[in-house]
Design an enzyme around this catalytic site. Structure first.
Site, PDB file in Angstrom:
ATOM      1  N   HIS A 126       5.542  19.588  51.818  1.00 40.21           N
ATOM      2  CA  HIS A 126       5.192  18.181  52.014  1.00 40.21           C
ATOM      3  C   HIS A 126       3.721  17.930  51.677  1.00 40.21           C
ATOM      4  O   HIS A 126       3.002  17.266  52.422  1.00 40.21           O
ATOM      5  CB  HIS A 126       5.509  17.730  53.437  1.00 40.21           C
ATOM      6  CG  HIS A 126       6.936  17.949  53.826  1.00 40.21           C
ATOM      7  ND1 HIS A 126       7.991  17.529  53.046  1.00 40.21           N
ATOM      8  CD2 HIS A 126       7.486  18.554  54.906  1.00 40.21           C
ATOM      9  CE1 HIS A 126       9.130  17.858  53.624  1.00 40.21           C
ATOM     10  NE2 HIS A 126       8.851  18.487  54.756  1.00 40.21           N
TER      11      HIS A 126
ATOM     12  N   ARG B  53      16.895   9.898  40.668  1.00 39.86           N
ATOM     13  CA  ARG B  53      18.111   9.675  41.466  1.00 39.86           C
ATOM     14  C   ARG B  53      17.833   8.727  42.618  1.00 39.86           C
ATOM     15  O   ARG B  53      18.634   7.860  42.919  1.00 39.86           O
ATOM     16  CB  ARG B  53      18.655  11.005  41.988  1.00 39.86           C
ATOM     17  CG  ARG B  53      19.294  11.888  40.934  1.00 39.86           C
ATOM     18  CD  ARG B  53      19.753  13.200  41.549  1.00 39.86           C
ATOM     19  NE  ARG B  53      20.717  12.980  42.614  1.00 39.86           N
ATOM     20  CZ  ARG B  53      20.977  13.850  43.584  1.00 39.86           C
ATOM     21  NH1 ARG B  53      20.308  14.998  43.635  1.00 39.86           N
ATOM     22  NH2 ARG B  53      21.871  13.588  44.501  1.00 39.86           N
TER      23      ARG B  53
ATOM     24  N   LYS C  72       7.285 -13.151  18.683  1.00 38.69           N
ATOM     25  CA  LYS C  72       7.279 -14.557  19.113  1.00 38.69           C
ATOM     26  C   LYS C  72       8.472 -15.301  18.538  1.00 38.69           C
ATOM     27  O   LYS C  72       9.101 -16.124  19.214  1.00 38.69           O
ATOM     28  CB  LYS C  72       5.980 -15.223  18.643  1.00 38.69           C
ATOM     29  CG  LYS C  72       5.899 -16.738  18.863  1.00 38.69           C
ATOM     30  CD  LYS C  72       4.630 -17.290  18.249  1.00 38.69           C
ATOM     31  CE  LYS C  72       4.583 -18.825  18.313  1.00 38.69           C
ATOM     32  NZ  LYS C  72       4.245 -19.313  19.669  1.00 38.69           N
TER      33      LYS C  72
ATOM     34  N   VAL D 206      -7.692  -6.042   4.536  1.00 40.70           N
ATOM     35  CA  VAL D 206      -6.968  -7.315   4.410  1.00 40.70           C
ATOM     36  C   VAL D 206      -5.872  -7.152   3.371  1.00 40.70           C
ATOM     37  O   VAL D 206      -6.145  -7.000   2.184  1.00 40.70           O
ATOM     38  CB  VAL D 206      -7.919  -8.463   4.004  1.00 40.70           C
ATOM     39  CG1 VAL D 206      -7.128  -9.756   3.824  1.00 40.70           C
ATOM     40  CG2 VAL D 206      -9.007  -8.645   5.038  1.00 40.70           C
TER      41      VAL D 206
ATOM     42  N   GLY E 140       0.773  -1.226   0.000  1.00 44.33           N
ATOM     43  CA  GLY E 140       0.000   0.000   0.000  1.00 44.33           C
ATOM     44  C   GLY E 140       0.803   1.273   0.000  1.00 44.33           C
ATOM     45  O   GLY E 140       1.742   1.476  -0.784  1.00 44.33           O
TER      46      GLY E 140
ATOM     47  N   ASN F  23      -6.668  15.048  59.840  1.00 39.83           N
ATOM     48  CA  ASN F  23      -7.802  15.947  60.046  1.00 39.83           C
ATOM     49  C   ASN F  23      -7.404  17.376  59.666  1.00 39.83           C
ATOM     50  O   ASN F  23      -6.370  17.864  60.101  1.00 39.83           O
ATOM     51  CB  ASN F  23      -8.232  15.913  61.506  1.00 39.83           C
ATOM     52  CG  ASN F  23      -8.918  14.618  61.890  1.00 39.83           C
ATOM     53  OD1 ASN F  23      -9.809  14.182  61.195  1.00 39.83           O
ATOM     54  ND2 ASN F  23      -8.512  14.025  63.003  1.00 39.83           N
TER      55      ASN F  23
ATOM     56  N   THR G  93       2.939   2.393   2.133  1.00 42.39           N
ATOM     57  CA  THR G  93       4.359   2.257   2.471  1.00 42.39           C
ATOM     58  C   THR G  93       5.176   1.961   1.220  1.00 42.39           C
ATOM     59  O   THR G  93       6.244   2.552   1.000  1.00 42.39           O
ATOM     60  CB  THR G  93       4.562   1.137   3.506  1.00 42.39           C
ATOM     61  OG1 THR G  93       3.737   1.386   4.648  1.00 42.39           O
ATOM     62  CG2 THR G  93       6.016   1.057   3.944  1.00 42.39           C
TER      63      THR G  93
END
Length: 522
Positions: free
Chosen positions: A285, A228, A150, A77, A47, A423, A49
Site C-alpha cells: 500500500h 478493470r 471545423k 509557405v 513537396g 508521520n 509528400t
C-alpha cells in the site's frame, strides 16, 4: 460579434472526390493513397509528400499547380493559401459557399490527410536550441487540420497513419463514402492532437521562466488503458500517459489502478538507491515494510523481509540490480503482486513466470517527473519533485557526534523515511530496516508501532539509529527511541523545542543530526 450558424443539416455520408495529403510521417502512405485512388479520389499534395507518392507511380496534382503560387521561404509557405483553405472550409450544401468556389474556380476537398512536424521528438535532441525548435513548429499543418476538423460536416480529417486502415475499411463498407459518425470522431481526434501539439510548444518556451512552476497549467495525455476498475471495484478508471517510457511488463495480468500507484511508489524508493550496492525494498500500500542494502540481493531480500514477515504477502518487491535465480526463488516462496527489477536473468524470469497472477516489471533508468500533481477542490496542486534525501546535509547538533557506522545508517534510514507516509519513523542498523512506523496521527504512535513490528519479528534494536521525517515536537519521541535501543537519530529540526530535544539526546548519550529539510509524504 455573434456568428450565426447556417443550420444546414450535415450529410450522413460524404463521398470523397478529392483528397489533400501533406504529411511528415510517410509510414503506410503509399498503400493508403493507392486505396484512395481505387475509388477514383484525386490526390493533391506538396513537396516531399508529392515526390514520395510519385515515386510509387501514383498520379498526384501538386499544391503549387492548384494555388498558382510556388512554395516560398524555404518551404515555410506552401499550403497557406485561400485556394487550399476555401477548398477545405466550404460548406458544400451552402449556396453562398458554392457561389464563392465557382467564382474563384476552387474545387473542394472532402478528405484532408495531415500529420505534423515532430516537434516533441526534435526538442529531445542533445543540441536543441531555439532555432532548431522553431524550425520544427508546424504552421500550415495545424491550420489545415483545424480547418478540416471545423468542417467535419463535409470533410474527413486524418492526422495519424494509424487511422488509414479505418478510412479504407469505411470506404469499402459504405460504397466509397465516409459516415458522419466517423467524420465527427476524426474531428475530435484532430483537435486533441493540435491541442497537445500547442501544449508541447508552450511548455518548451515555458522552460525559460525563472519560476520553476508554470504560470498556466494544461495537461494533454492520451488514454492508453481502460482499467478493470479503480481503487475499488465500483469505481471506473483509466491510465493516461506513456507507460512504455518507464516500464515494460514482462509477465502477468494487466496492471490495475492500485498496481500502478504501488509501482510508482516502489520506483521512487528504489531510485534513491540507484548508485548503491544491492538493495531490495518490499512495499505494501505504497509504504515500505522492509528495505536493505547488502553484499548480495539475496541477503538484502532476507534482511528486508525480516523487518516485517507478515506484511509482504501480496506486496511489491523492487530491487536495484538484475534479478538472479537465487533471489527469484526466495521471492517466489510467498505471493507477490509485483516483482520489479532493471532486468531479469533468463532462468529467474522463467521461474517467476510460473505464477500466472504475478506481474513482472522491468523498469528503465529514467529521470524523475518534473512536477508532482494532485487534484483537490476542483483544482490542481502542483509542486516540484522532492529532491533526493541522500543530498541532504547531516549536521551534528549534540555533544556526541555519530560514528562512521552510525552515519552510514543515518543516511540509509533517512532515505527510507522519505518514502514512508507521515508521520514516519524508521529504525535501522547495518543498512537494513528493523522497524517502520507509517501514517500515524502522532509520532509516538509511529515509533511504538515500528518497535512492536520489529519485536514481533524477533529483531534486536540495540545500537540502531532512528529517522523521523519531520521534527520531534517534544522530547518524548526521541526518548522512546532511546528506550528502544537507538544510539543515533536524524531529523529535520526546526521545532520551537529543539533545545529541549537536543538536551534530552545529550542526557542519553545519543548522537543526533539535523538535515534542515523535512520529507512529509501525505
Amino acid at each position: 460579434m455573434t456568428i450565426e450558424p447556417l443550420n444546414l443539416p450535415a450529410p450522413d455520408a460524404v463521398r470523397p472526390r478529392r483528397a489533400l495529403l501533406s504529411v511528415f510521417d510517410k509510414k503506410g502512405l503509399i498503400p493508403f493513397a493507392e486505396g484512395l485512388q481505387k475509388y477514383g479520389i484525386e490526390l493533391v499534395s506538396s513537396g516531399g509528400t508529392a515526390r514520395h507518392l510519385r515515386s510509387a507511380g501514383l498520379e498526384v496534382e501538386d499544391v503549387a499547380e492548384v494555388t498558382k503560387a510556388p512554395a516560398m521561404l524555404g518551404g515555410r509557405v506552401k499550403t497557406l493559401h485561400p485556394t487550399i483553405h476555401a477548398g477545405i472550409l466550404a460548406r458544400q450544401n451552402a449556396k453562398n459557399d458554392q457561389e464563392d468556389l465557382d467564382l474563384h474556380g476552387i474545387q473542394p476537398f472532402e478528405l484532408v490527410v495531415v500529420n505534423l512536424y515532430p516537434f516533441t521528438e526534435a526538442i529531445k535532441r542533445p543540441d536543441i536550441n531555439d532555432a532548431i525548435a522553431a524550425e520544427n513548429i508546424d504552421i500550415g499543418g495545424p491550420a489545415m487540420v483545424r480547418a478540416a476538423a471545423k468542417n467535419f460536416a463535409y470533410v474527413a480529417v486524418v492526422t495519424s497513419p494509424d487511422d488509414y486502415e479505418n478510412i479504407l475499411t469505411s470506404l469499402d463498407n459504405t460504397d466509397g463514402c465516409l459516415p458522419i459518425s466517423l467524420r465527427r470522431q476524426l474531428a475530435r481526434m484532430a483537435f486533441t492532437r493540435t491541442a497537445a501539439y500547442d501544449h508541447a510548444i508552450a511548455a518548451y518556451f515555458g522552460n525559460d521562466q525563472e519560476d520553476p512552476l508554470p504560470a498556466h497549467m494544461s495537461i494533454h495525455l492520451s488514454r492508453k488503458a481502460t482499467l478493470r476498475y479503480g481503487e475499488n471495484p465500483h469505481q471506473n478508471a483509466a491510465f493516461y500517459g506513456n507507460l512504455e517510457d518507464r516500464i515494460t511488463k514482462l509477465h502477468g495480468k494487466a496492471l490495475s489502478y492500485n498496481n500502478l500507484i504501488d509501482l510508482d511508489a516502489a520506483l521512487a524508493l528504489i531510485h534513491e538507491f540507484a548508485d548503491e550496492g544491492p538493495t531490495v525494498a518490499i512495499l505494501k500500500h505504497t509504504n515500505p515494510c522492509g528495505v536493505s542494502t547488502a553484499e548480495t540481493l539475496l541477503l538484502a531480500w532476507q534482511q528486508a523481509f525480516a523487518t516485517d514477515t507478515q506484511s509482504p504477502f501480496g506486496g511489491i518487491v523492487v530491487m536495484n540490480k538484475p534479478c538472479s535465480i537465487d533471489i527469484a526463488k526466495a521471492v517466489g516462496r510467498i505471493f507477490t503482486e509485483l516483482v520489479i527489477a532493471p532486468s531479469f536473468d533468463a532462468d529467474a524470469l522463467a521461474l517467476l513466470q510460473e505464477k500466472k497472477n504475478r506481474r513482472i516489471i522491468q523498469f528503465k533508468s529514467t529521470p524523475s517527473d518534473e512536477y508532482q500533481m494532485r487534484r483537490v477542490l476542483g483544482g490542481l496542486l502542483c509542486q516540484t519533485v522532492d529532491s533526493s534525501a541522500d543530498k541532504d546535509l547531516l549536521t551534528p547538533v549534540t555533544n556526541r557526534k555519530p560514528t562512521a557506522c552510525e552515519l552510514l545508517d543515518l543516511r540509509f534510514a533517512w532515505r527510507v523515511a522519505k518514502h514512508v507516509k507521515s508521520n514516519a519513523i524508521v529504525y535501522a542498523r547495518d543498512q537494513r530496516t528493523l522497524g517502520i512506523g507509517a501514517g500515524q496521527m502522532s509520532r509516538i504512535d509511529s515509533s511504538e508501532i515500528a518497535l512492536a513490528k520489529g519485536a514481533k519479528s524477533g529483531l534486536n534494536f540495540d545500537g540502531c539509529v532512528v529517522a523521523s521525517d519531520a521534527f520531534y515536537p517534544f522530547p518524548d519521541g526521541l526518548l522512546a527511541a532511546a528506550d528502544g535501543g537507538a544510539t543515533a537519530a536524524v531529523q529535520p529540526g526546526g521545532s520551537v523545542r529543539d533545545k529541549e530535544v537536543i538536551a534530552a539526546a545529550d542526557s542519553r548519550g545519543i548522537a543526533m543530526v539535523f538535515t534542515g529539510k523535512r520529507h512529509f509524504r501525505h
